[in-house]
Write a protein that holds these residues in place. Structure first.
Motif, PDB file in Angstrom:
ATOM      1  N   SER A 136      28.667   7.283   9.181  1.00  0.00           N
ATOM      2  CA  SER A 136      27.426   7.999   9.448  1.00  0.00           C
ATOM      3  C   SER A 136      26.806   8.530   8.160  1.00  0.00           C
ATOM      4  O   SER A 136      27.445   9.294   7.420  1.00  0.00           O
ATOM      5  CB  SER A 136      27.698   9.174  10.391  1.00  0.00           C
ATOM      6  OG  SER A 136      26.594  10.049  10.428  1.00  0.00           O
TER       7      SER A 136
ATOM      8  N   GLY B 144      25.274   0.111  14.937  1.00  0.00           N
ATOM      9  CA  GLY B 144      25.823   1.423  15.241  1.00  0.00           C
ATOM     10  C   GLY B 144      24.796   2.513  15.430  1.00  0.00           C
ATOM     11  O   GLY B 144      25.159   3.698  15.496  1.00  0.00           O
TER      12      GLY B 144
ATOM     13  N   ALA C 158      30.763   9.805  15.609  1.00  0.00           N
ATOM     14  CA  ALA C 158      31.778   9.163  16.455  1.00  0.00           C
ATOM     15  C   ALA C 158      31.161   8.050  17.293  1.00  0.00           C
ATOM     16  O   ALA C 158      31.761   6.985  17.482  1.00  0.00           O
ATOM     17  CB  ALA C 158      32.427  10.215  17.351  1.00  0.00           C
ATOM     18  N   MET C 159      29.975   8.294  17.799  1.00  0.00           N
ATOM     19  CA  MET C 159      29.280   7.269  18.575  1.00  0.00           C
ATOM     20  C   MET C 159      28.999   6.045  17.705  1.00  0.00           C
ATOM     21  O   MET C 159      29.170   4.904  18.143  1.00  0.00           O
ATOM     22  CB  MET C 159      27.962   7.834  19.123  1.00  0.00           C
ATOM     23  CG  MET C 159      27.155   6.832  19.921  1.00  0.00           C
ATOM     24  SD  MET C 159      25.602   7.532  20.527  1.00  0.00           S
ATOM     25  CE  MET C 159      26.239   8.684  21.751  1.00  0.00           C
ATOM     26  N   ARG C 160      28.591   6.278  16.466  1.00  0.00           N
ATOM     27  CA  ARG C 160      28.296   5.178  15.551  1.00  0.00           C
ATOM     28  C   ARG C 160      29.539   4.311  15.336  1.00  0.00           C
ATOM     29  O   ARG C 160      29.459   3.080  15.336  1.00  0.00           O
ATOM     30  CB  ARG C 160      27.811   5.744  14.217  1.00  0.00           C
ATOM     31  CG  ARG C 160      27.348   4.704  13.203  1.00  0.00           C
ATOM     32  CD  ARG C 160      27.027   5.355  11.866  1.00  0.00           C
ATOM     33  NE  ARG C 160      26.321   4.481  10.956  1.00  0.00           N
ATOM     34  CZ  ARG C 160      25.015   4.431  10.803  1.00  0.00           C
ATOM     35  NH1 ARG C 160      24.238   5.231  11.525  1.00  0.00           N
ATOM     36  NH2 ARG C 160      24.451   3.612   9.940  1.00  0.00           N
ATOM     37  N   ALA C 161      30.669   4.954  15.190  1.00  0.00           N
ATOM     38  CA  ALA C 161      31.910   4.221  14.911  1.00  0.00           C
ATOM     39  C   ALA C 161      32.338   3.334  16.075  1.00  0.00           C
ATOM     40  O   ALA C 161      33.025   2.329  15.875  1.00  0.00           O
ATOM     41  CB  ALA C 161      33.019   5.208  14.565  1.00  0.00           C
ATOM     42  N   THR C 162      31.943   3.694  17.283  1.00  0.00           N
ATOM     43  CA  THR C 162      32.371   2.925  18.470  1.00  0.00           C
ATOM     44  C   THR C 162      31.252   2.075  19.057  1.00  0.00           C
ATOM     45  O   THR C 162      31.465   1.384  20.057  1.00  0.00           O
ATOM     46  CB  THR C 162      32.871   3.889  19.559  1.00  0.00           C
ATOM     47  OG1 THR C 162      31.799   4.781  19.937  1.00  0.00           O
ATOM     48  CG2 THR C 162      34.056   4.708  19.057  1.00  0.00           C
ATOM     49  N   MET C 163      30.066   2.098  18.446  1.00  0.00           N
ATOM     50  CA  MET C 163      28.903   1.441  19.047  1.00  0.00           C
ATOM     51  C   MET C 163      29.075  -0.071  19.153  1.00  0.00           C
ATOM     52  O   MET C 163      28.728  -0.685  20.164  1.00  0.00           O
ATOM     53  CB  MET C 163      27.648   1.752  18.240  1.00  0.00           C
ATOM     54  CG  MET C 163      26.360   1.302  18.929  1.00  0.00           C
ATOM     55  SD  MET C 163      25.942   2.347  20.324  1.00  0.00           S
ATOM     56  CE  MET C 163      25.304   3.780  19.449  1.00  0.00           C
ATOM     57  N   ARG C 164      29.632  -0.698  18.126  1.00  0.00           N
ATOM     58  CA  ARG C 164      29.770  -2.154  18.175  1.00  0.00           C
ATOM     59  C   ARG C 164      30.745  -2.574  19.266  1.00  0.00           C
ATOM     60  O   ARG C 164      30.512  -3.564  19.963  1.00  0.00           O
ATOM     61  CB  ARG C 164      30.182  -2.696  16.802  1.00  0.00           C
ATOM     62  CG  ARG C 164      30.097  -4.197  16.714  1.00  0.00           C
ATOM     63  CD  ARG C 164      30.134  -4.705  15.277  1.00  0.00           C
ATOM     64  NE  ARG C 164      28.883  -4.458  14.565  1.00  0.00           N
ATOM     65  CZ  ARG C 164      28.607  -4.935  13.342  1.00  0.00           C
ATOM     66  NH1 ARG C 164      29.499  -5.678  12.708  1.00  0.00           N
ATOM     67  NH2 ARG C 164      27.456  -4.684  12.766  1.00  0.00           N
ATOM     68  N   GLN C 165      31.811  -1.828  19.437  1.00  0.00           N
ATOM     69  CA  GLN C 165      32.739  -2.141  20.517  1.00  0.00           C
ATOM     70  C   GLN C 165      32.074  -1.904  21.874  1.00  0.00           C
ATOM     71  O   GLN C 165      32.283  -2.662  22.826  1.00  0.00           O
ATOM     72  CB  GLN C 165      34.010  -1.295  20.411  1.00  0.00           C
ATOM     73  CG  GLN C 165      35.097  -1.687  21.406  1.00  0.00           C
ATOM     74  CD  GLN C 165      35.520  -3.137  21.254  1.00  0.00           C
ATOM     75  OE1 GLN C 165      35.802  -3.599  20.144  1.00  0.00           O
ATOM     76  NE2 GLN C 165      35.550  -3.872  22.361  1.00  0.00           N
ATOM     77  N   ARG C 166      31.268  -0.854  21.956  1.00  0.00           N
ATOM     78  CA  ARG C 166      30.529  -0.578  23.184  1.00  0.00           C
ATOM     79  C   ARG C 166      29.616  -1.761  23.512  1.00  0.00           C
ATOM     80  O   ARG C 166      29.466  -2.158  24.670  1.00  0.00           O
ATOM     81  CB  ARG C 166      29.704   0.702  23.019  1.00  0.00           C
ATOM     82  CG  ARG C 166      28.983   1.150  24.300  1.00  0.00           C
ATOM     83  CD  ARG C 166      27.933   2.209  23.964  1.00  0.00           C
ATOM     84  NE  ARG C 166      28.523   3.459  23.536  1.00  0.00           N
ATOM     85  CZ  ARG C 166      28.514   4.589  24.257  1.00  0.00           C
ATOM     86  NH1 ARG C 166      27.956   4.595  25.450  1.00  0.00           N
ATOM     87  NH2 ARG C 166      29.052   5.685  23.780  1.00  0.00           N
TER      88      ARG C 166
ATOM     89  N   ASP D 124      31.614  -4.633  24.851  1.00  0.00           N
ATOM     90  CA  ASP D 124      32.089  -4.356  26.205  1.00  0.00           C
ATOM     91  C   ASP D 124      30.977  -4.468  27.249  1.00  0.00           C
ATOM     92  O   ASP D 124      31.248  -4.458  28.451  1.00  0.00           O
ATOM     93  CB  ASP D 124      32.696  -2.948  26.284  1.00  0.00           C
ATOM     94  CG  ASP D 124      34.000  -2.840  25.506  1.00  0.00           C
ATOM     95  OD1 ASP D 124      34.623  -3.891  25.250  1.00  0.00           O
ATOM     96  OD2 ASP D 124      34.382  -1.713  25.140  1.00  0.00           O
TER      97      ASP D 124
END
Length: 739
Positions: free
Chosen positions: A510, A616, A668-676, A679
């Motif tokens: 971020s 992200g 934290a959202m940025r770090a998981t955005m690609r996996q989101r 999915d």
């Protein structure tokens, strides 16, 4: 006619006629009369006399060639060809071969014409016009290298003749060899500095080579030779527009309209330039003026496209779109012909796709993966009707995924309709809406029994002939916006997928956590960013005094406008980060500086939102009362980011403030955005393909049953019941019928 012939000539003709009467079987007497008549341009009578002479003596020397020339002048090319061939039995002359070739060209018999013209060129190697005759047929046959070789010979024969160099330059322009064409045009100018067309083409060649300053300088030199030349003014406005010198293009466009108030080139340029600069009111005024002065379905579409970007009044936007159908469709209803398609609900469907965007265009980015997913379908065969001349690697790849690919760019609506009907298309799908190169006037003729529009435009076509519109389920929630469409809405579980770029860089940490402040960003084209949009973004920046705003994808001439609008809204230049348009990878890396993207209104984004999510970055968006404002919703909703979307400008600002106060959560959202993203269903073409296949089948079944079009929907549950849907490692979806 005879009164115009001098007395001495009349007397001579009388003598010739008397000779024929005295000796009616004398071939020479008939031939001499014919020659005398032709000399006085009495072609019909002269041809008759020569033909009678040849009937009496087929071996009369020199007569066949003269008769052939007269027949050619009368437009009787078949007879002329026969006479030239007979003349060549007696004499191998360059002019006879050339004239035979020219007659064959008039008949469209190119392959037969080429040997005659080549023989003429061999017999008269130093005659420029003879060589040019051969060049003409070689160009028509597509043998550009041979034609160029001969033209280069011509320039050596006449090194000081400007026109020879100019003609060679034209040939090189035709085959798009711009550097060589430029050299030829400059050689022509060296021979004749005032050669207007050569000077003009220097500018056109420079334009094709992407040299802005050289283009404008060359065209201005041409303008000095012919200050009010309308063609040069058109070239100049087009060049300013191409090189994004929009203010200068606007000035020239207005100059053109003084003398030519209905100039399509000038009017369209004004619309384009004002629109690109985000000057919606001026663009809309220019679009209305264009439709008034040059009424056409295409110009009406241009007006609607502009309106959809700036109109927040649903009643006005709907009324204007419906007026398109009333104006361009109503007169065709009574002319529509019945469809002979077999009403078999289960047979393989012939689905036509009409588009001008089947190349490296955003529409193709969405459509191509769906076609790839369905290329082995046992239910559908796709026919593409392409309305553009641009072809690239995307075009070539798409051609391999469909059964039939036809160009309709040179066909009028009547001819295109015949083609579609002859192909037996069952469902015809528009992929353009009111965007450029659409063929909605073709759809108004109802060439297929079932017609639908998909993906190319955020809004209705306004046509009653368009039975359906295919939409993502999040694009038209519930009954919202339903009254803004003439079409019946077909809701799909995924209306348009998003495939990430193969060159995508990884997501970075971020930037706010390092900077200590929030950076908003926008990568949307400036034509979506009017003053109202900038004012709302400025409200957000005022509410968060330490926040910054990055404006990416900018082009020359546009950044100054946006900086001015922000300044007018109280945001100084130092709070703005300006980033120019660049390569795809570098554009994606520009997201490294951004924490939250902002979506414009009332015409929102989609592809840019997909890119941001993959990098992200979530997008903060507002939706309104018109359907185009909702295009930002599907991608965000499929990712479970509904809370970033609001209808209230006040809530919009509060959301931005909340995010600025919760930077760790945003990081934290940025770090998981690609996996989101991975999915979600966004990146799976098979889901789009399977839902499209089922939707088209249901449309077709209603027509087969004699039922009128009606709203339809396809759900993931239905797809699961009909197919085994499983994401594969390569990002595709395998969908096979259950046994």
């Amino acid at each position: 006619m005879n009164n115009m012939i001098p007395p001495d000539v009349q007397a001579k003709l009388a003598q010739r006629r008397q000779a024929v009467r005295r000796s009616p079987r004398d071939a020479n007497a008939h031939a001499l009369l014919g020659l005398a008549l032709l000399k006085e341009l009495q072609l019909e009578e002269g041809v008759g006399a020569l033909q009678r002479g040849l009937e009496l003596d087929p071996k009369l020397r020199g007569v066949h060639g003269v008769l052939a020339g007269a027949l050619f002048d009368l437009g009787r090319y078949e007879a002329a060809v026969d006479c030239y061939r007979k003349a060549l039995r007696f004499q191998q002359a360059a002019d006879l071969h050339q004239n035979l070739g020219t007659a064959l060209l008039r008949l469209g018999r190119l392959e037969e014409a080429e040997p005659s013209l080549r023989r003429a060129a061999e017999l008269a190697p130093g005659d420029v016009e003879t060589q040019l005759g051969l060049v003409t047929v070689l160009l028509a046959l597509g043998r550009h290298d041979d034609a160029r070789e001969i033209m280069q010979l011509v320039t050596t024969l006449t090194p000081d003749q400007a026109d020879a160099h100019y003609r060679l330059g034209l040939l090189l322009c035709h085959i798009k060899n711009w550097e060589a064409a430029l050299a030829s045009m400059e050689a022509a100018l060296a021979c004749a500095p005032d050669h207007l067309e050569a000077q003009r083409h220097v500018g056109l060649c420079q334009r094709e080579l992407g040299r802005a300053d050289e283009t404008i300088a060359a065209l201005e030199r041409a303008m000095a030779l012919a200050p009010d030349n309308p063609v040069l003014l058109d070239d100049l406005v087009s060049s300013f527009q191409k090189f994004k010198r929009f203010r200068e293009a606007i000035a020239v466009g207005r100059r053109i309209l003084v003398d030519r108030p209905a100039s399509q080139r000038a009017l369209s340029s004004l619309v384009h330039c004002h629109f690109t600069l985000g000057e919606w009111e001026d663009a809309l005024a220019a679009a209305r003026l264009t439709l008034e002065r040059v009424p056409s379905a295409e110009n009406h579409s241009m007006l609607l496209f502009v309106l959809s970007h700036c109109c927040s009044d649903p009643e006005e936007l709907t009324r204007e779109h419906f007026a398109f159908g009333e104006r361009w469709e109503s007169g065709l209803v009574g002319q529509r012909q019945p469809h002979g398609n077999a009403r078999d609900p289960r047979r393989v469907l012939r689905v036509g796709l009409v588009s001008g965007d089947m190349y490296g265009h955003a529409v193709a980015r969405f459509v191509a993966p769906a076609l790839e997913a369905l290329k082995d379908s046992t239910q559908i065969r796709f026919h593409v009707y392409y309305n553009n001349r641009i072809e690239d690697h995307v075009t070539r790849a798409m051609k391999k995924t469909v059964s039939v690919w036809r160009s309709i760019v040179d066909l009028d609506d009547a001819a295109a309709e015949r083609l579609i009907r002859d192909d037996g298309v069952d469902v015809l799908v528009d992929l353009s809406g009111h965007s450029a190169l659409n063929r909605l006037s073709l759809f108004a003729r109802k060439p297929a029994p079932v017609q639908a529009t998909w993906i190319g435009y955020a809004g209705t076509t306004g046509l009653r002939a368009m039975d359906y519109i295919l939409c993502d389920r999040f694009m038209v929630p519930g009954e919202r916006y339903a009254d803004q469409f003439t079409e019946n809405i077909v809701k799909l579980p995924l209306g348009a997928l998003f495939l990430p770029e193969p060159v995508s860089p990884p997501v970075n940490p971020s930037p706010a956590m390092q900077n200590g402040y929030l950076t908003f960003g926008s990568f949307h084209r400036a034509s979506k960013l009017g003053r109202e949009v900038i004012a709302q973004w400025a409200s957000l920046l005022h509410a968060i005094p330490d926040a910054r705003m990055l404006l990416g994808g900018l082009e020359s001439g546009i950044d100054d406008v946006l900086v001015e609008w922000f300044a007018d809204a109280g945001i100084p230049r130092e709070r703005l980060l300006l980033r120019q348009r660049t390569s795809v990878r570098e554009y994606l890396k520009q997201h490294y500086e951004v924490d939250v993207c902002l979506s414009p209104f009332p015409y929102s984004g989609s592809t840019t939102i997909g890119h941001a999510l993959w990098m992200g970055v979530p997008t903060l968006a507002t939706v309104g009362a018109t359907n185009p404002s909702h295009t930002s919703v599907p991608f965000m909703a499929h990712m479970g980011l509904h809370t970033f979307i609001t209808e209230s400008p006040e809530t919009y600002v509060k959301l931005g403030v909340f995010l600025s106060q919760n930077l760790p959560a945003l990081a934290a959202m940025r770090a998981t955005m690609r996996q989101r993203f991975l999915d979600s269903i966004l990146g799976y073409p098979g889901i789009v393909g399977a839902s499209l296949e089922l939707a088209l089948r249901r449309m077709w079944e209603r027509w087969c049953d004699g039922l009128p079009p009606a709203p339809l929907s396809v759900t993931m549950q239905e797809l699961a019941e009909l197919h085994r849907v499983a994401p594969e490692a390569d990002g595709t979806v395998e969908a096979t019928p259950e046994k």
